[in-house]
Design a protein around this motif. Structure first.
Motif, PDB file in Angstrom:
ATOM      1  N   LEU A   1       0.860  -1.187   0.000  1.00  0.00           N
ATOM      2  CA  LEU A   1       0.000   0.000   0.000  1.00  0.00           C
ATOM      3  C   LEU A   1       0.894   1.234   0.000  1.00  0.00           C
ATOM      4  O   LEU A   1       1.126   1.880   1.025  1.00  0.00           O
ATOM      5  CB  LEU A   1      -0.921  -0.016   1.219  1.00  0.00           C
ATOM      6  CG  LEU A   1      -1.723  -1.319   1.408  1.00  0.00           C
ATOM      7  CD1 LEU A   1      -2.595  -1.240   2.641  1.00  0.00           C
ATOM      8  CD2 LEU A   1      -2.552  -1.632   0.179  1.00  0.00           C
TER       9      LEU A   1
ATOM     10  N   TYR B   1      -6.356  -7.534  -5.120  1.00  0.00           N
ATOM     11  CA  TYR B   1      -6.580  -7.461  -3.676  1.00  0.00           C
ATOM     12  C   TYR B   1      -7.938  -6.839  -3.337  1.00  0.00           C
ATOM     13  O   TYR B   1      -8.666  -7.352  -2.485  1.00  0.00           O
ATOM     14  CB  TYR B   1      -5.450  -6.661  -3.033  1.00  0.00           C
ATOM     15  CG  TYR B   1      -5.690  -6.335  -1.588  1.00  0.00           C
ATOM     16  CD1 TYR B   1      -5.576  -7.323  -0.611  1.00  0.00           C
ATOM     17  CD2 TYR B   1      -6.059  -5.049  -1.201  1.00  0.00           C
ATOM     18  CE1 TYR B   1      -5.807  -7.033   0.718  1.00  0.00           C
ATOM     19  CE2 TYR B   1      -6.295  -4.760   0.131  1.00  0.00           C
ATOM     20  CZ  TYR B   1      -6.169  -5.744   1.087  1.00  0.00           C
ATOM     21  OH  TYR B   1      -6.401  -5.458   2.390  1.00  0.00           O
ATOM     22  N   HIS B   2      -8.277  -5.731  -3.975  1.00  0.00           N
ATOM     23  CA  HIS B   2      -9.538  -5.066  -3.660  1.00  0.00           C
ATOM     24  C   HIS B   2     -10.732  -5.982  -3.928  1.00  0.00           C
ATOM     25  O   HIS B   2     -11.707  -5.991  -3.161  1.00  0.00           O
ATOM     26  CB  HIS B   2      -9.675  -3.774  -4.476  1.00  0.00           C
ATOM     27  CG  HIS B   2      -8.733  -2.695  -4.051  1.00  0.00           C
ATOM     28  ND1 HIS B   2      -8.774  -2.124  -2.810  1.00  0.00           N
ATOM     29  CD2 HIS B   2      -7.697  -2.099  -4.699  1.00  0.00           C
ATOM     30  CE1 HIS B   2      -7.824  -1.206  -2.705  1.00  0.00           C
ATOM     31  NE2 HIS B   2      -7.152  -1.180  -3.843  1.00  0.00           N
ATOM     32  N   CYS B   3     -10.688  -6.744  -5.017  1.00  0.00           N
ATOM     33  CA  CYS B   3     -11.768  -7.684  -5.324  1.00  0.00           C
ATOM     34  C   CYS B   3     -11.828  -8.801  -4.282  1.00  0.00           C
ATOM     35  O   CYS B   3     -12.917  -9.229  -3.878  1.00  0.00           O
ATOM     36  CB  CYS B   3     -11.585  -8.265  -6.717  1.00  0.00           C
ATOM     37  SG  CYS B   3     -11.854  -7.087  -8.060  1.00  0.00           S
ATOM     38  N   ARG B   4     -10.660  -9.271  -3.853  1.00  0.00           N
ATOM     39  CA  ARG B   4     -10.641 -10.322  -2.839  1.00  0.00           C
ATOM     40  C   ARG B   4     -11.265  -9.833  -1.539  1.00  0.00           C
ATOM     41  O   ARG B   4     -12.054 -10.540  -0.902  1.00  0.00           O
ATOM     42  CB  ARG B   4      -9.197 -10.768  -2.601  1.00  0.00           C
ATOM     43  CG  ARG B   4      -9.030 -11.767  -1.454  1.00  0.00           C
ATOM     44  CD  ARG B   4      -9.730 -13.069  -1.729  1.00  0.00           C
ATOM     45  NE  ARG B   4      -9.153 -13.727  -2.879  1.00  0.00           N
ATOM     46  CZ  ARG B   4      -9.781 -14.613  -3.640  1.00  0.00           C
ATOM     47  NH1 ARG B   4     -11.035 -14.918  -3.367  1.00  0.00           N
ATOM     48  NH2 ARG B   4      -9.192 -15.171  -4.668  1.00  0.00           N
ATOM     49  N   VAL B   5     -10.928  -8.617  -1.127  1.00  0.00           N
ATOM     50  CA  VAL B   5     -11.519  -8.057   0.094  1.00  0.00           C
ATOM     51  C   VAL B   5     -13.031  -7.925  -0.061  1.00  0.00           C
ATOM     52  O   VAL B   5     -13.801  -8.276   0.846  1.00  0.00           O
ATOM     53  CB  VAL B   5     -10.882  -6.693   0.420  1.00  0.00           C
ATOM     54  CG1 VAL B   5     -11.632  -6.005   1.556  1.00  0.00           C
ATOM     55  CG2 VAL B   5      -9.413  -6.870   0.797  1.00  0.00           C
ATOM     56  N   ALA B   6     -13.478  -7.409  -1.206  1.00  0.00           N
ATOM     57  CA  ALA B   6     -14.910  -7.239  -1.434  1.00  0.00           C
ATOM     58  C   ALA B   6     -15.630  -8.591  -1.442  1.00  0.00           C
ATOM     59  O   ALA B   6     -16.743  -8.719  -0.909  1.00  0.00           O
ATOM     60  CB  ALA B   6     -15.151  -6.502  -2.748  1.00  0.00           C
TER      61      ALA B   6
ATOM     62  N   ARG C   1     -20.861  -3.396  -3.459  1.00  0.00           N
ATOM     63  CA  ARG C   1     -19.416  -3.105  -3.439  1.00  0.00           C
ATOM     64  C   ARG C   1     -18.641  -4.134  -4.251  1.00  0.00           C
ATOM     65  O   ARG C   1     -17.648  -3.792  -4.909  1.00  0.00           O
ATOM     66  CB  ARG C   1     -18.913  -3.063  -1.998  1.00  0.00           C
ATOM     67  CG  ARG C   1     -19.385  -1.849  -1.206  1.00  0.00           C
ATOM     68  CD  ARG C   1     -18.581  -1.690   0.068  1.00  0.00           C
ATOM     69  NE  ARG C   1     -18.757  -2.811   0.972  1.00  0.00           N
ATOM     70  CZ  ARG C   1     -19.709  -2.902   1.891  1.00  0.00           C
ATOM     71  NH1 ARG C   1     -20.593  -1.905   2.016  1.00  0.00           N
ATOM     72  NH2 ARG C   1     -19.799  -3.945   2.691  1.00  0.00           N
TER      73      ARG C   1
ATOM     74  N   SER D   1     -16.374  -3.013  -7.297  1.00  0.00           N
ATOM     75  CA  SER D   1     -14.951  -3.356  -7.285  1.00  0.00           C
ATOM     76  C   SER D   1     -14.565  -4.159  -8.519  1.00  0.00           C
ATOM     77  O   SER D   1     -13.506  -3.934  -9.114  1.00  0.00           O
ATOM     78  CB  SER D   1     -14.607  -4.149  -6.013  1.00  0.00           C
ATOM     79  OG  SER D   1     -14.819  -3.386  -4.857  1.00  0.00           O
TER      80      SER D   1
ATOM     81  N   TRP E   1     -14.519  -1.862 -11.583  1.00  0.00           N
ATOM     82  CA  TRP E   1     -13.341  -0.996 -11.545  1.00  0.00           C
ATOM     83  C   TRP E   1     -12.085  -1.780 -11.912  1.00  0.00           C
ATOM     84  O   TRP E   1     -11.248  -1.323 -12.703  1.00  0.00           O
ATOM     85  CB  TRP E   1     -13.180  -0.390 -10.147  1.00  0.00           C
ATOM     86  CG  TRP E   1     -11.898   0.367  -9.978  1.00  0.00           C
ATOM     87  CD1 TRP E   1     -11.656   1.659 -10.302  1.00  0.00           C
ATOM     88  CD2 TRP E   1     -10.664  -0.145  -9.464  1.00  0.00           C
ATOM     89  NE1 TRP E   1     -10.364   1.995 -10.019  1.00  0.00           N
ATOM     90  CE2 TRP E   1      -9.723   0.902  -9.498  1.00  0.00           C
ATOM     91  CE3 TRP E   1     -10.270  -1.393  -8.977  1.00  0.00           C
ATOM     92  CZ2 TRP E   1      -8.411   0.746  -9.061  1.00  0.00           C
ATOM     93  CZ3 TRP E   1      -8.964  -1.559  -8.543  1.00  0.00           C
ATOM     94  CH2 TRP E   1      -8.052  -0.497  -8.586  1.00  0.00           C
ATOM     95  N   ALA E   2     -11.937  -2.975 -11.327  1.00  0.00           N
ATOM     96  CA  ALA E   2     -10.739  -3.774 -11.575  1.00  0.00           C
ATOM     97  C   ALA E   2     -10.648  -4.199 -13.037  1.00  0.00           C
ATOM     98  O   ALA E   2      -9.565  -4.171 -13.640  1.00  0.00           O
ATOM     99  CB  ALA E   2     -10.729  -4.994 -10.655  1.00  0.00           C
TER     100      ALA E   2
ATOM    101  N   GLY F   1      -3.981  -0.375  -9.262  1.00  0.00           N
ATOM    102  CA  GLY F   1      -4.155   0.273  -7.982  1.00  0.00           C
ATOM    103  C   GLY F   1      -2.890   0.431  -7.180  1.00  0.00           C
ATOM    104  O   GLY F   1      -2.880   1.070  -6.142  1.00  0.00           O
TER     105      GLY F   1
END
Length: 337
Positions: A193, A255-260, A289, A293, A296-297, A324
């Motif tokens: 990050l 990562y963002h998709c995995r979190v979502a 979300r 996500s 966006w990805a 990202g």
């Protein structure tokens, strides 16, 4: 009523593309349905229309066919029937006019329910039907109190691979059609990050490093020492998270998709344990979300791919990019300028 002797974990479903139910009803009945004692029968490309009576082709011991015929021209169509004793309800779902699909709520012996989607996706129709499933499945499961979902039929997914894989990824579905493709093992990845890095502390530690002592004893040792020092400081001052990529993950699924996806699954479990209005709203928000996500990805990945294809090609220094986050230079992620 559901027959009491039916185990809760078994439901035998037969799916067939018959290419004309009127000409193939006999073969379907005797060589498939009765021989395998199917609980649910889903057929696609029935080629039926409103001129064919609703009682046509009823199989002894099964319900009449529930049909969705193609009204505007010959071809297509979906029909479903159930063995007598299976508790199933045809759901009244407002659908886009082009979709050849039906939804059913099937109750198992343990009183849990399956959302059964019987669908025919014609070739050259485009991705709209698969995209509809991607966006509507969660709401349908919640509205009709279904614990599981099963999509059966002929989706011609090889013609819309991107939309099909998005459906599997966003909804966490598993393709049970085994085509014998070898799969890679899951691998772990670290996401850095960079926008949250402590740059002041990183610069301080770099300036206090005894480079003269560290970088000596030949080029190989110097290269190893430099890389080790930079990675150690990076791990110390740059927030990072480790996560595991699955073999079925799409290239845009970061990562963002995995979190979502994890948040959506947690919200779903919370709602199933305690089905309050608040938990239902939280799950729907998590579903939105997830969709945002994913869109966006996918867009970011496509933009990056187009940029790379327009680039000068492969040079002496190989560079990559993760949506990202910062670029990769010889295996080391660095912040964007």
């Amino acid at each position: 009523m559901v027959r009491p002797e039916r185990p809760s974990h078994t439901l035998k479903i037969l799916s067939a593309n018959v290419r004309g139910l009127r000409t193939n009803i006999g073969d379907l009945t005797h060589n498939c349905v009765l021989r395998h004692s199917a609980d649910v029968v889903v057929v696609t490309e029935t080629w039926l229309n409103n001129e064919v009576e609703t009682t046509f082709g009823k199989i002894r011991g099964y319900t009449q066919w529930t049909r969705r015929d193609r009204p505007e021209r010959a071809g297509g169509g979906v029909a479903v029937c159930f063995k007598e004793g299976v508790q199933a309800q045809h759901l009244d779902v407002a659908l886009p006019p082009h979709m050849e699909v039906m939804f059913f709520r099937v109750v198992l012996a343990d009183r849990s329910a399956i959302l059964l989607c019987a669908m025919y996706h014609p070739p050259r129709q485009g991705p709209a039907s698969l995209q509809y499933l991607t966006g509507a499945q969660d709401d349908l499961m919640l509205e009709h109190r279904c614990r599981h979902v099963l999509v059966v039929g002929d989706l011609n997914h090889q013609l819309e691979q991107h939309a099909y894989e998005s459906l599997l990824t966003v909804q966490g579905l598993t393709d049970h059609v085994d085509v014998g493709v070898a799969r890679d093992e899951a691998t772990s990845r670290t996401v850095w990050l960079w926008d949250k890095a402590d740059w002041a502390s990183l610069r301080r530690d770099l300036s206090h490093t005894a480079w003269g002592t560290l970088l000596r004893d030949g080029a190989d040792n110097m290269s190893h020492a430099l890389t080790s020092r930079l990675l150690a400081l990076q791990r110390l001052h740059v927030p990072h998270r480790d996560y595991t990529t699955k073999p079925t993950d799409q290239p845009w699924f970061g990562y963002h998709c995995r979190v979502a996806a994890d948040d959506k699954y947690s919200a779903w479990l919370r709602h199933k344990r305690n089905p309050t209005r608040r938990n239902k709203d939280l799950h729907r928000a998590a579903c939105r979300r997830m969709v945002v996500s994913s869109k966006w990805a996918m867009k970011k990945w496509e933009e990056d791919l187009r940029r790379k294809l327009r680039g000068p090609g492969v040079s002496a220094v190989l560079m990559g990019y993760e949506a990202g986050f910062g670029p990769v230079l010889n295996g080391l992620r660095v912040p964007r300028a």
